[in-house]
Design a protein around this motif. Structure first.
Motif, PDB file in Angstrom:
ATOM      1  N   GLU A  34      37.175  51.603  52.751  1.00 28.38           N
ATOM      2  CA  GLU A  34      37.395  50.904  52.826  1.00 28.38           C
ATOM      3  C   GLU A  34      38.076  50.681  54.295  1.00 28.38           C
ATOM      4  O   GLU A  34      38.761  51.200  54.953  1.00 28.38           O
ATOM      5  CB  GLU A  34      37.916  49.531  51.951  1.00 28.38           C
ATOM      6  CG  GLU A  34      37.366  49.685  50.126  1.00 28.38           C
ATOM      7  CD  GLU A  34      38.491  50.198  49.635  1.00 28.38           C
ATOM      8  OE1 GLU A  34      38.385  49.368  48.533  1.00 28.38           O
ATOM      9  OE2 GLU A  34      38.801  51.174  50.440  1.00 28.38           O
ATOM     10  N   TRP A  82      33.233  43.488  45.705  1.00 29.77           N
ATOM     11  CA  TRP A  82      34.610  43.682  46.212  1.00 29.77           C
ATOM     12  C   TRP A  82      35.846  43.228  44.980  1.00 29.77           C
ATOM     13  O   TRP A  82      35.326  41.931  44.035  1.00 29.77           O
ATOM     14  CB  TRP A  82      34.768  43.061  47.115  1.00 29.77           C
ATOM     15  CG  TRP A  82      34.240  43.728  48.618  1.00 29.77           C
ATOM     16  CD1 TRP A  82      32.528  43.461  48.984  1.00 29.77           C
ATOM     17  CD2 TRP A  82      34.940  44.756  49.293  1.00 29.77           C
ATOM     18  NE1 TRP A  82      32.434  44.077  50.120  1.00 29.77           N
ATOM     19  CE2 TRP A  82      33.480  45.016  50.220  1.00 29.77           C
ATOM     20  CE3 TRP A  82      35.894  44.711  49.566  1.00 29.77           C
ATOM     21  CZ2 TRP A  82      33.921  46.230  51.188  1.00 29.77           C
ATOM     22  CZ3 TRP A  82      36.571  45.845  50.596  1.00 29.77           C
ATOM     23  CH2 TRP A  82      35.083  46.540  51.196  1.00 29.77           C
ATOM     24  N   TYR A  83      36.861  43.439  44.610  1.00 25.93           N
ATOM     25  CA  TYR A  83      38.383  43.401  44.071  1.00 25.93           C
ATOM     26  C   TYR A  83      39.026  42.711  44.688  1.00 25.93           C
ATOM     27  O   TYR A  83      39.148  43.063  45.994  1.00 25.93           O
ATOM     28  CB  TYR A  83      37.386  43.774  42.912  1.00 25.93           C
ATOM     29  CG  TYR A  83      37.122  43.830  41.886  1.00 25.93           C
ATOM     30  CD1 TYR A  83      35.761  44.778  41.942  1.00 25.93           C
ATOM     31  CD2 TYR A  83      36.926  43.239  40.459  1.00 25.93           C
ATOM     32  CE1 TYR A  83      34.859  44.962  40.630  1.00 25.93           C
ATOM     33  CE2 TYR A  83      35.971  43.471  39.044  1.00 25.93           C
ATOM     34  CZ  TYR A  83      35.172  44.378  39.673  1.00 25.93           C
ATOM     35  OH  TYR A  83      33.686  43.898  38.858  1.00 25.93           O
ATOM     36  N   ARG A  84      39.553  41.986  44.138  1.00 25.33           N
ATOM     37  CA  ARG A  84      41.319  42.058  45.024  1.00 25.33           C
ATOM     38  C   ARG A  84      42.552  42.037  44.034  1.00 25.33           C
ATOM     39  O   ARG A  84      42.007  40.803  42.439  1.00 25.33           O
ATOM     40  CB  ARG A  84      40.622  39.987  45.911  1.00 25.33           C
ATOM     41  CG  ARG A  84      41.092  39.578  45.776  1.00 25.33           C
ATOM     42  CD  ARG A  84      40.977  38.419  46.071  1.00 25.33           C
ATOM     43  NE  ARG A  84      41.022  36.390  45.712  1.00 25.33           N
ATOM     44  CZ  ARG A  84      40.854  35.402  46.132  1.00 25.33           C
ATOM     45  NH1 ARG A  84      40.725  35.509  47.295  1.00 25.33           N
ATOM     46  NH2 ARG A  84      41.262  34.652  45.389  1.00 25.33           N
ATOM     47  N   ARG A 109      44.083  41.947  38.577  1.00 27.51           N
ATOM     48  CA  ARG A 109      42.866  41.495  39.865  1.00 27.51           C
ATOM     49  C   ARG A 109      41.554  41.125  39.539  1.00 27.51           C
ATOM     50  O   ARG A 109      41.028  41.311  37.861  1.00 27.51           O
ATOM     51  CB  ARG A 109      42.043  43.897  39.746  1.00 27.51           C
ATOM     52  CG  ARG A 109      40.832  44.308  40.480  1.00 27.51           C
ATOM     53  CD  ARG A 109      40.640  45.285  40.694  1.00 27.51           C
ATOM     54  NE  ARG A 109      40.400  45.781  39.692  1.00 27.51           N
ATOM     55  CZ  ARG A 109      40.680  47.171  38.956  1.00 27.51           C
ATOM     56  NH1 ARG A 109      41.447  48.439  40.015  1.00 27.51           N
ATOM     57  NH2 ARG A 109      40.395  47.603  37.893  1.00 27.51           N
ATOM     58  N   VAL A 151      35.006  39.514  43.702  1.00 27.55           N
ATOM     59  CA  VAL A 151      35.408  38.374  44.705  1.00 27.55           C
ATOM     60  C   VAL A 151      33.833  38.457  44.764  1.00 27.55           C
ATOM     61  O   VAL A 151      34.100  37.114  44.962  1.00 27.55           O
ATOM     62  CB  VAL A 151      35.928  38.870  46.110  1.00 27.55           C
ATOM     63  CG1 VAL A 151      35.777  38.483  47.451  1.00 27.55           C
ATOM     64  CG2 VAL A 151      37.742  39.174  45.548  1.00 27.55           C
ATOM     65  N   ASP A 193      44.008  33.939  49.700  1.00 27.01           N
ATOM     66  CA  ASP A 193      43.471  35.217  49.780  1.00 27.01           C
ATOM     67  C   ASP A 193      44.320  36.204  49.963  1.00 27.01           C
ATOM     68  O   ASP A 193      43.465  37.284  49.969  1.00 27.01           O
ATOM     69  CB  ASP A 193      42.561  34.802  50.488  1.00 27.01           C
ATOM     70  CG  ASP A 193      41.997  33.511  51.358  1.00 27.01           C
ATOM     71  OD1 ASP A 193      41.279  32.761  51.189  1.00 27.01           O
ATOM     72  OD2 ASP A 193      41.249  33.381  49.307  1.00 27.01           O
ATOM     73  N   TYR A 235      42.000  44.686  49.100  1.00 28.86           N
ATOM     74  CA  TYR A 235      40.528  44.428  48.461  1.00 28.86           C
ATOM     75  C   TYR A 235      40.472  45.229  48.479  1.00 28.86           C
ATOM     76  O   TYR A 235      40.759  46.199  48.633  1.00 28.86           O
ATOM     77  CB  TYR A 235      40.597  42.754  49.481  1.00 28.86           C
ATOM     78  CG  TYR A 235      40.182  42.412  49.442  1.00 28.86           C
ATOM     79  CD1 TYR A 235      41.130  41.447  50.170  1.00 28.86           C
ATOM     80  CD2 TYR A 235      39.244  40.621  49.277  1.00 28.86           C
ATOM     81  CE1 TYR A 235      42.162  40.033  49.921  1.00 28.86           C
ATOM     82  CE2 TYR A 235      40.324  39.648  49.574  1.00 28.86           C
ATOM     83  CZ  TYR A 235      40.543  38.733  49.304  1.00 28.86           C
ATOM     84  OH  TYR A 235      41.033  37.761  49.741  1.00 28.86           O
ATOM     85  N   CYS A 270      36.378  47.883  47.366  1.00 28.32           N
ATOM     86  CA  CYS A 270      35.125  47.623  46.631  1.00 28.32           C
ATOM     87  C   CYS A 270      35.249  48.793  45.858  1.00 28.32           C
ATOM     88  O   CYS A 270      35.719  50.122  45.289  1.00 28.32           O
ATOM     89  CB  CYS A 270      34.772  48.888  48.034  1.00 28.32           C
ATOM     90  SG  CYS A 270      32.882  49.160  48.133  1.00 28.32           S
TER      91      CYS A 270
END
Length: 120
Positions: free
Chosen positions: A6, A36-38, A45, A48, A89, A93, A95
């Protein structure tokens, strides 16, 4: 072996924008879903957004209208355009890709994550 890398994270002011990029490389025959996760400090987690190989997308409710996921299948790359960013936000982040790497069943791979920090 497959790697997901990323880039694009950083520090941005509220209402600003960032574009995250994730590229998969290695022994890849095809990629199904990319996502995508965050994860924010002290939180679980969360998803997204995700996108299938045919381009169908799915977003978490809080990201709808602000974030856009897209991909370039020829480059094994997924993008996340983030607009109107808010301090909430702020997160790492990561992938994720579900892909075919020569094994009998699809495999899931994760990138190392990129920090996004939104200041108020």
């Amino acid at each position: 072996q497959v790697h997901l890398v990323e880039s694009g994270g950083g520090l941005v002011q509220a209402r600003g924008s960032l574009r995250l990029i994730c590229t998969a490389s290695g022994r890849i025959f095809s990629i199904d879903t990319m996502a995508w996760y965050r994860q924010a400090p002290g939180k679980q987690r969360e998803l997204v957004a995700s996108i299938t190989a045919s381009g169908s997308t799915n977003y978490a409710d809080s990201m709808k209208g602000r974030f856009t996921i897209s991909r370039d299948n020829a480059k094994n790359t997924v993008y996340l355009q983030m607009n109107s960013l808010k301090p909430e936000d702020t997160a790492v982040y990561s992938c994720n890709a579900r892909l075919h790497d020569g094994l009998r069943y699809p495999s899931y791979y994760w990138g190392q994550g990129t920090q996004v920090t939104v200041s108020s």
